[in-house]
Design a protein around this motif. Structure first.
Motif, PDB file in Angstrom:
ATOM      1  N   ASP A 215       0.837  -1.193   0.000  1.00  0.00           N
ATOM      2  CA  ASP A 215       0.000   0.000   0.000  1.00  0.00           C
ATOM      3  C   ASP A 215       0.876   1.249   0.000  1.00  0.00           C
ATOM      4  N   LEU A 216       0.445   2.250  -0.717  1.00  0.00           N
ATOM      5  CA  LEU A 216       1.117   3.546  -0.669  1.00  0.00           C
ATOM      6  C   LEU A 216       0.506   4.350   0.470  1.00  0.00           C
ATOM      7  N   LEU A 217       1.329   4.666   1.461  1.00  0.00           N
ATOM      8  CA  LEU A 217       0.839   5.355   2.649  1.00  0.00           C
ATOM      9  C   LEU A 217       1.226   6.828   2.617  1.00  0.00           C
ATOM     10  N   SER A 218       0.964   7.522   3.700  1.00  0.00           N
ATOM     11  CA  SER A 218       1.208   8.958   3.769  1.00  0.00           C
ATOM     12  C   SER A 218       2.525   9.227   4.495  1.00  0.00           C
ATOM     13  N   MET A 219       2.610  10.298   5.241  1.00  0.00           N
ATOM     14  CA  MET A 219       3.854  10.715   5.888  1.00  0.00           C
ATOM     15  C   MET A 219       4.211   9.820   7.066  1.00  0.00           C
ATOM     16  N   ASP A 220       5.514   9.803   7.400  1.00  0.00           N
ATOM     17  CA  ASP A 220       5.962   9.051   8.554  1.00  0.00           C
ATOM     18  C   ASP A 220       5.836   9.899   9.821  1.00  0.00           C
ATOM     19  N   LEU A 221       6.024   9.271  10.973  1.00  0.00           N
ATOM     20  CA  LEU A 221       5.810   9.982  12.238  1.00  0.00           C
ATOM     21  C   LEU A 221       6.868  11.045  12.507  1.00  0.00           C
ATOM     22  N   TYR A 222       8.053  10.911  11.923  1.00  0.00           N
ATOM     23  CA  TYR A 222       9.027  11.995  12.081  1.00  0.00           C
ATOM     24  C   TYR A 222       8.546  13.241  11.334  1.00  0.00           C
ATOM     25  N   ALA A 223       8.034  13.052  10.131  1.00  0.00           N
ATOM     26  CA  ALA A 223       7.494  14.189   9.381  1.00  0.00           C
ATOM     27  C   ALA A 223       6.288  14.779  10.107  1.00  0.00           C
ATOM     28  N   TYR A 224       5.499  13.904  10.742  1.00  0.00           N
ATOM     29  CA  TYR A 224       4.345  14.377  11.502  1.00  0.00           C
ATOM     30  C   TYR A 224       4.798  15.206  12.697  1.00  0.00           C
ATOM     31  N   LYS A 263      11.543   2.843  14.327  1.00  0.00           N
ATOM     32  CA  LYS A 263      11.865   4.267  14.480  1.00  0.00           C
ATOM     33  C   LYS A 263      10.712   5.058  13.882  1.00  0.00           C
ATOM     34  N   PRO A 264      10.602   6.360  14.180  1.00  0.00           N
ATOM     35  CA  PRO A 264       9.471   7.136  13.662  1.00  0.00           C
ATOM     36  C   PRO A 264       9.362   7.109  12.140  1.00  0.00           C
ATOM     37  N   GLU A 265      10.503   7.036  11.439  1.00  0.00           N
ATOM     38  CA  GLU A 265      10.477   7.024   9.979  1.00  0.00           C
ATOM     39  C   GLU A 265       9.877   5.752   9.403  1.00  0.00           C
ATOM     40  N   ASN A 266       9.785   4.700  10.211  1.00  0.00           N
ATOM     41  CA  ASN A 266       9.207   3.437   9.740  1.00  0.00           C
ATOM     42  C   ASN A 266       7.808   3.188  10.285  1.00  0.00           C
ATOM     43  N   ILE A 267       7.175   4.242  10.761  1.00  0.00           N
ATOM     44  CA  ILE A 267       5.768   4.183  11.166  1.00  0.00           C
ATOM     45  C   ILE A 267       5.045   5.268  10.383  1.00  0.00           C
ATOM     46  N   LEU A 268       4.152   4.869   9.513  1.00  0.00           N
ATOM     47  CA  LEU A 268       3.534   5.800   8.573  1.00  0.00           C
ATOM     48  C   LEU A 268       2.043   5.951   8.811  1.00  0.00           C
ATOM     49  N   LEU A 269       1.548   7.159   8.566  1.00  0.00           N
ATOM     50  CA  LEU A 269       0.106   7.392   8.566  1.00  0.00           C
ATOM     51  C   LEU A 269      -0.492   6.772   7.315  1.00  0.00           C
ATOM     52  N   GLU A 270      -1.679   6.206   7.451  1.00  0.00           N
ATOM     53  CA  GLU A 270      -2.356   5.681   6.267  1.00  0.00           C
ATOM     54  C   GLU A 270      -2.723   6.811   5.307  1.00  0.00           C
ATOM     55  N   ARG A 271      -3.187   7.904   5.876  1.00  0.00           N
ATOM     56  CA  ARG A 271      -3.508   9.112   5.097  1.00  0.00           C
ATOM     57  C   ARG A 271      -3.144  10.321   5.931  1.00  0.00           C
ATOM     58  N   GLU A 272      -2.891  11.419   5.285  1.00  0.00           N
ATOM     59  CA  GLU A 272      -2.494  12.617   6.013  1.00  0.00           C
ATOM     60  C   GLU A 272      -3.590  13.106   6.939  1.00  0.00           C
ATOM     61  N   SER A 273      -4.832  12.839   6.576  1.00  0.00           N
ATOM     62  CA  SER A 273      -5.960  13.305   7.383  1.00  0.00           C
ATOM     63  C   SER A 273      -6.355  12.316   8.474  1.00  0.00           C
ATOM     64  N   SER A 274      -5.607  11.225   8.603  1.00  0.00           N
ATOM     65  CA  SER A 274      -5.957  10.166   9.553  1.00  0.00           C
ATOM     66  C   SER A 274      -4.833   9.991  10.567  1.00  0.00           C
ATOM     67  N   THR A 275      -5.164   9.448  11.737  1.00  0.00           N
ATOM     68  CA  THR A 275      -4.127   9.080  12.706  1.00  0.00           C
ATOM     69  C   THR A 275      -3.914   7.566  12.737  1.00  0.00           C
ATOM     70  N   ASN A 276      -4.499   6.852  11.780  1.00  0.00           N
ATOM     71  CA  ASN A 276      -4.235   5.420  11.665  1.00  0.00           C
ATOM     72  C   ASN A 276      -2.833   5.215  11.108  1.00  0.00           C
ATOM     73  N   ILE A 277      -2.082   4.304  11.722  1.00  0.00           N
ATOM     74  CA  ILE A 277      -0.703   4.106  11.304  1.00  0.00           C
ATOM     75  C   ILE A 277      -0.456   2.651  10.910  1.00  0.00           C
ATOM     76  N   GLN A 278       0.644   2.440  10.199  1.00  0.00           N
ATOM     77  CA  GLN A 278       1.118   1.098   9.892  1.00  0.00           C
ATOM     78  C   GLN A 278       2.629   1.075  10.056  1.00  0.00           C
ATOM     79  N   LYS A 439      -9.730   3.035  12.888  1.00  0.00           N
ATOM     80  CA  LYS A 439     -11.065   3.612  12.927  1.00  0.00           C
ATOM     81  C   LYS A 439     -11.769   3.484  11.580  1.00  0.00           C
ATOM     82  N   ASP A 440     -10.982   3.493  10.501  1.00  0.00           N
ATOM     83  CA  ASP A 440     -11.627   3.524   9.194  1.00  0.00           C
ATOM     84  C   ASP A 440     -10.893   2.647   8.195  1.00  0.00           C
ATOM     85  N   GLY A 441     -10.228   1.616   8.679  1.00  0.00           N
ATOM     86  CA  GLY A 441      -9.450   0.761   7.782  1.00  0.00           C
ATOM     87  C   GLY A 441     -10.271  -0.405   7.282  1.00  0.00           C
ATOM     88  N   ASP A 442     -10.659  -0.370   6.012  1.00  0.00           N
ATOM     89  CA  ASP A 442     -11.400  -1.460   5.413  1.00  0.00           C
ATOM     90  C   ASP A 442     -10.430  -2.470   4.809  1.00  0.00           C
TER      91      ASP A 442
END
Length: 452
Positions: A215-224, A263-278, A439-442
């Motif tokens: 899956d193509l995800l959004s920003m990582d937690l360091y960027a957040y 590390k924070p760089e290897n934990i990514l948001l699913e979308r920029e508008s979401s706090t769901n991570i992978q 919360k919204d991961g189908d």
């Protein structure tokens, strides 16, 4: 660089594929390393070369090409868009979804791997070219010692994906197969994708390069964190991330999988508008009992037993995640060592000296400590041991959060808290761990049926 990879592999006896015809043999040889049986869909199956997947318009008599085509149809109708090399290669694929018809293909056949590789073994495609006659490469997202990660378009399922392509080098094959095994096990045991770990959509080998599609995800937690000027996140957000990260580690631990680069760089948001991570990038990972590499983990998050040259297991991920939790609240790494000596020194500033029984088993003890007599040791650096207290830097976080960090960051691996015990701490009181944390991961569409 979040795509930086260590290169610990020193032993390999794979035969180098001299052409794409030998790819299947190389995949079979890899079984001695207990790697998975790679198949790119039906890429290496014997194709029906006379099958045309086109429709005829009954009104005009003109053919309307479907999304998927037979290789013979492409050769008959679009040979001008193929390289001479591809006119033979394409016949090894049963179905063609995209053949790089939008790409300006300019490869120097005198260069390594018919011009597809650079001198370092990286795949070096042009924009809009294809991978496996299915994926269209759109943009380079990052690169490191392991290879490159691209944004790509999957013409079979009509979706954007992340495509990780490893270098065409023997030393990357063994770890590449391990990563694929790990990703397949994570997916096989969580088909609904409820445990906050990246989902492997497909994998295979193309032109002597292993690749993985995710899956193509959004920003990582360091960027957040950078969005908050690296000053830390609100506790409500920190707790949300901590719950999901704990769930991910609890799941991987249950499968005896070590991530080895949390590390924070290897934990990514699913979308920029979401706090769901992978949790992503399992390329440094290993199964418990199969850890053969010592140079692992990014320095700020490297467990002390790794630095001291000792055996390691799941507990190194507990240490790294404890460091991440601290950073989420403060905005800064807890141990920012400039090198391993500084790293050990900064750990002692917070945790004091390591237990004597641990140092007695450490092969690298004398590099960092010296014996001071009477069973005492001293640092070889000038750090002030015990000069920093977690209660000072985490005062605003509250006692429950400090308890979490304290129990995760212990010198001795066996003293670090187990994930199931971590879930029971007061900080996580009220969390329903048996309920999907997302919360919204189908369920993701377009996941290949991978053999196991």
């Amino acid at each position: 660089n979040k795509f930086r990879r260590y290169v610990p592999i020193t032993k390999n006896n794979y035969d180098k594929a001299k052409s794409t015809v030998q790819i299947k043999n190389v995949a079979q040889q890899s079984q001695q390393y207990k790697g998975p049986n790679l198949k790119l869909g039906a890429a290496y199956q014997t194709p029906n070369r006379h099958k045309s997947l086109s429709l005829t318009n009954t009104n005009t008599g003109h053919q309307q090409v479907k999304n998927m085509q037979s290789p013979l149809y492409v050769l008959q109708n679009a040979a001008h868009a193929l390289l001479d090399f591809e006119k033979e290669e394409i016949m090894k694929f049963e179905t063609v979804y995209y053949y790089g018809q939008r790409a300006n293909k300019c490869y120097d056949v005198m260069q390594p791997n018919f011009g597809f590789d650079d001198k370092e073994g990286d795949y070096n495609p042009v924009v809009a070219d294809h991978i496996g006659y299915r994926y269209e490469l759109q943009k380079l997202l990052g690169q490191g010692s392991f290879g490159k990660v691209y944004r790509a378009f999957d013409h079979k399922h009509k979706r954007v994906v992340a495509l990780k392509m490893l270098k065409n080098r023997k030393k990357f094959r063994k770890q590449g197969f391990v990563e694929i095994q790990i990703l397949e096990k994570l997916r096989h045991n969580d088909p609904e994708n409820t445990n906050c770990c990246i989902t492997l959509l497909n994998r295979g080998e193309f032109r002597n390069h292993l690749f993985m599609v995710m899956d193509l995800l959004s920003m990582d937690l360091y960027a957040y964190l950078a969005k908050y000027d690296l000053k830390g996140l609100p506790m409500s957000t920190v707790k949300d991330f901590c719950i999901q990260c704990t769930k991910a580690l609890s799941y991987s631990f249950s499968l005896n999988i070590i991530h080895a680069d949390i590390k924070p760089e290897n934990i990514l948001l699913e979308r920029e508008s979401s706090t769901n991570i992978q949790v992503i990038d399992w390329g440094s990972g290993a199964f418990v009992g199969q850890t053969i590499y010592q140079y692992i983990q990014s320095r700020f998050y490297r467990a002390p037993e790794v630095i001291l040259g000792m055996p390691y297991s799941l507990e190194i991920d507990t240490w790294s995640m404890g460091c991440v939790f601290y950073e989420l609240f403060t905005g800064q790494p807890i141990f920012q060592g400039e090198n391993e000596f500084d790293q050990i020194g900064k750990i002692t500033e917070v945790l004091g000296y390591p237990p004597r029984q641990m140092l007695e088993k450490a092969p690298r003890k004398r590099e960092f400590f010296w014996d001071a007599g009477s069973d005492a040791v001293r640092l070889r650096t000038n750090h002030k041991v015990g000069s920093r207290r977690l209660s000072d830097s985490l005062k605003a976080a509250g006692r429950d959060f400090i308890e979490v960090i304290n129990k995760m960051l212990q010198w001795e691996p066996e003293q670090r808290i187990k994930m199931e015990e971590l879930k029971k701490l007061r900080f996580f009181e009220g969390v329903q761990w048996n309920v999907n944390a997302k919360k919204d991961g189908d369920v993701v569409n377009g996941v290949e049926a991978l053999p196991h």
